[in-house]
Enzyme design. Structure first.
Site, PDB file in Angstrom:
ATOM      1  CE  LYS A  91      -4.401  -1.509   1.760  1.00 27.71           C
ATOM      2  NZ  LYS A  91      -4.160  -2.935   1.527  1.00 27.71           N
ATOM      3  CG  ASP A 125      -2.924  -3.658  -2.029  1.00 28.61           C
ATOM      4  OD1 ASP A 125      -2.891  -4.565  -2.874  1.00 28.61           O
ATOM      5  OD2 ASP A 125      -2.885  -3.866  -0.800  1.00 28.61           O
ATOM      6  CG  MET A 126      -6.595   2.133  -6.470  1.00 30.08           C
ATOM      7  SD  MET A 126      -5.240   3.268  -6.872  1.00 30.08           S
ATOM      8  CE  MET A 126      -4.869   2.808  -8.567  1.00 30.08           C
ATOM      9  CD  GLN A 155     -10.020   1.514  -5.915  1.00 28.81           C
ATOM     10  OE1 GLN A 155     -10.033   2.643  -6.412  1.00 28.81           O
ATOM     11  NE2 GLN A 155      -9.725   1.296  -4.647  1.00 28.81           N
ATOM     12  NE  ARG A 176      -5.109  -7.737  -5.933  1.00 31.62           N
ATOM     13  CZ  ARG A 176      -4.357  -7.230  -4.948  1.00 31.62           C
ATOM     14  NH1 ARG A 176      -4.681  -6.069  -4.391  1.00 31.62           N
ATOM     15  NH2 ARG A 176      -3.297  -7.865  -4.532  1.00 31.62           N
ATOM     16  CE  LYS A 179     -18.811  -6.804  -6.535  1.00 31.77           C
ATOM     17  NZ  LYS A 179     -19.936  -7.289  -5.696  1.00 31.77           N
ATOM     18  N   GLY A 180     -13.531  -2.397  -5.291  1.00 31.58           N
ATOM     19  CA  GLY A 180     -13.105  -1.164  -4.612  1.00 31.58           C
ATOM     20  C   GLY A 180     -13.832  -1.055  -3.295  1.00 31.58           C
ATOM     21  CG  HIS A 219     -14.693 -12.812  -1.840  1.00 34.51           C
ATOM     22  ND1 HIS A 219     -14.436 -11.473  -1.605  1.00 34.51           N
ATOM     23  CD2 HIS A 219     -13.575 -13.469  -1.502  1.00 34.51           C
ATOM     24  CE1 HIS A 219     -13.218 -11.343  -1.132  1.00 34.51           C
ATOM     25  NE2 HIS A 219     -12.660 -12.531  -1.068  1.00 34.51           N
ATOM     26  NE  ARG A 280      -9.610  -1.306   3.673  1.00 33.74           N
ATOM     27  CZ  ARG A 280      -8.390  -1.027   4.127  1.00 33.74           C
ATOM     28  NH1 ARG A 280      -8.209   0.035   4.889  1.00 33.74           N
ATOM     29  NH2 ARG A 280      -7.368  -1.780   3.811  1.00 33.74           N
ATOM     30  NE  ARG A 281     -11.613  -7.185   3.609  1.00 34.46           N
ATOM     31  CZ  ARG A 281     -10.939  -6.257   2.926  1.00 34.46           C
ATOM     32  NH1 ARG A 281      -9.676  -6.076   3.129  1.00 34.46           N
ATOM     33  NH2 ARG A 281     -11.556  -5.519   2.020  1.00 34.46           N
TER      34      ARG A 281
END
Ligand SMILES: Cc1cc2nc3c(=O)[nH]c(=O)nc-3n(C[C@H](O)[C@H](O)[C@H](O)COP(=O)(O)OP(=O)(O)OC[C@H]3O[C@@H](n4cnc5c(N)ncnc54)[C@H](O)[C@@H]3O)c2cc1C
Length: 302
Positions: A91, A125-126, A155, A176, A179-180, A219, A280-281
């Protein structure tokens, strides 16, 4: 998402850190490199690839950013020593972007150079939309300097993404697509669930039309079916693409994808800066209320 879950998502920052830590432990390998090595070894044993992320979005000083870059060096050494099949994800904020573009660029270059020395690959990563331009600029600069072992994330949520694909196409980027996760204002991002899905499918096909290698990171079974149809229609071989999932999210679906013969890479974060990633998860887990409630009951039931 059910009402209680939605309310909890808003309240999550007020949930005590120990509770957040326990219920998010499935998403994180652990605090130490040894934890990541153990998890990647297990994933490899199950026929899955990995990408290791050194958690560090909450860093506050240039020394901390340099330390994160140094940890990546240790990751490459461990991967080689242990003969594990994993690349890394970085990141730009963990490498110091918020403290200065040049600091971040220096750290990122060091990570990419260390990866090259060991024949490894770095995925940038974005993060949120305030970092998109700088992240793409860093990627372009690395490529202009001749670094080929580096890839980017796009994204589907962002309205600019199809234009970014067109602008990047001449570089044939390794992308990669996700969705973002960051909730962005409606002027720049799709807010509607189906609009994000439609954008994802459009961007995926645009990337394939441009001859890019794509890591399809989702997913969402509807999108996975779309990707599988695309793979078949385009006659892509197993090594021409990969599917990607997050550690701890829908593992049974992952097993199925491997059984079907797809290459599957699991995003495997580790480190002491676990809090922002965990939030976030949890915020996108549709059953968040159940998990928090069960954990809280467990604590009070002791
Ligand atoms: C390998 C990988 C790398 C990523 N890198 C980035 C990045 O660089 N930048 C970025 O902005 N985003 C990134 N993301 C996150 C991504 O943007 C989405 O926020 C996330 O993947 C959820 O979207 P989805 O496509 O899985 O669809 P969703 O519709 O959100 O999820 C589909 C289904 O998966 C399950 N699910 C999803 N999330 C969870 C969860 N946390 N816990 C339990 N179940 C869950 C649910 O059953 C849900 O119905 C990445 C995702 C992956 C898989």
């Amino acid at each position: 998402m059910a009402l209680l879950d939605r309310a909890l998502v808003r309240l999550l920052p007020a949930v005590p850190k120990p509770v957040v830590r326990r219920v998010s432990s499935r998403y994180i390998a652990g605090e130490e490199l040894g934890d990541a090595v153990r998890v990647v070894r297990q994933l490899n044993g199950e026929g899955k690839l990995a990408t290791i992320d050194v958690l560090g979005e909450e860093i506050a000083s240039p020394d901390e950013a340099r330390a994160i870059a140094g940890t990546y060096r240790e990751v490459f050494e461990a991967l080689e020593r242990e003969r594990l099949d994993s690349n890394v994800s970085v990141k730009v904020t963990a490498l110091g972007l918020k403290l200065g573009y040049d600091l971040c660029r220096e750290n990122l270059e060091a990570v990419v150079a260390h990866a090259a020395e060991r024949g490894n690959f770095v995925r940038i990563d974005m993060e949120d939309a305030s970092t998109t331009d700088d992240t793409l600029r860093l990627y372009r600069e690395l490529r202009a300097e001749g670094h080929e072992n580096v890839g980017i994330v796009l994204q589907a949520r962002l309205k600019r993404t199809l234009a970014d694909v067109a602008a990047l196409a001449e570089l044939r980027p390794n992308v990669r697509l996700c969705k973002g996760i960051y909730l962005e204002p409606a002027e720049i991002a799709f807010r509607d669930f189906d609009a994000v899905r439609t954008s994802f499918a459009q961007v995926l096909h645009a990337l394939w039309d441009a001859g890019c290698f794509v890591g399809v990171a989702t997913h969402d079974e509807w999108l996975l079916e779309e990707a599988k149809r695309g793979v078949e229609a385009r006659g892509l071989r197993r090594e021409d693409y990969e599917l990607q999932m997050l550690l701890g999210v829908r593992p049974a679906l992952g097993v199925e994808l491997v059984r079907e013969g797809h290459r599957l890479r699991i995003y495997t974060p580790f480190g002491r800066h676990w809090y922002a990633y965990s939030l976030r998860r949890l915020q996108e887990n549709p059953k968040i209320a159940g998990y928090i409630a069960a954990d809280t009951l467990r604590v009070f039931g002791r």
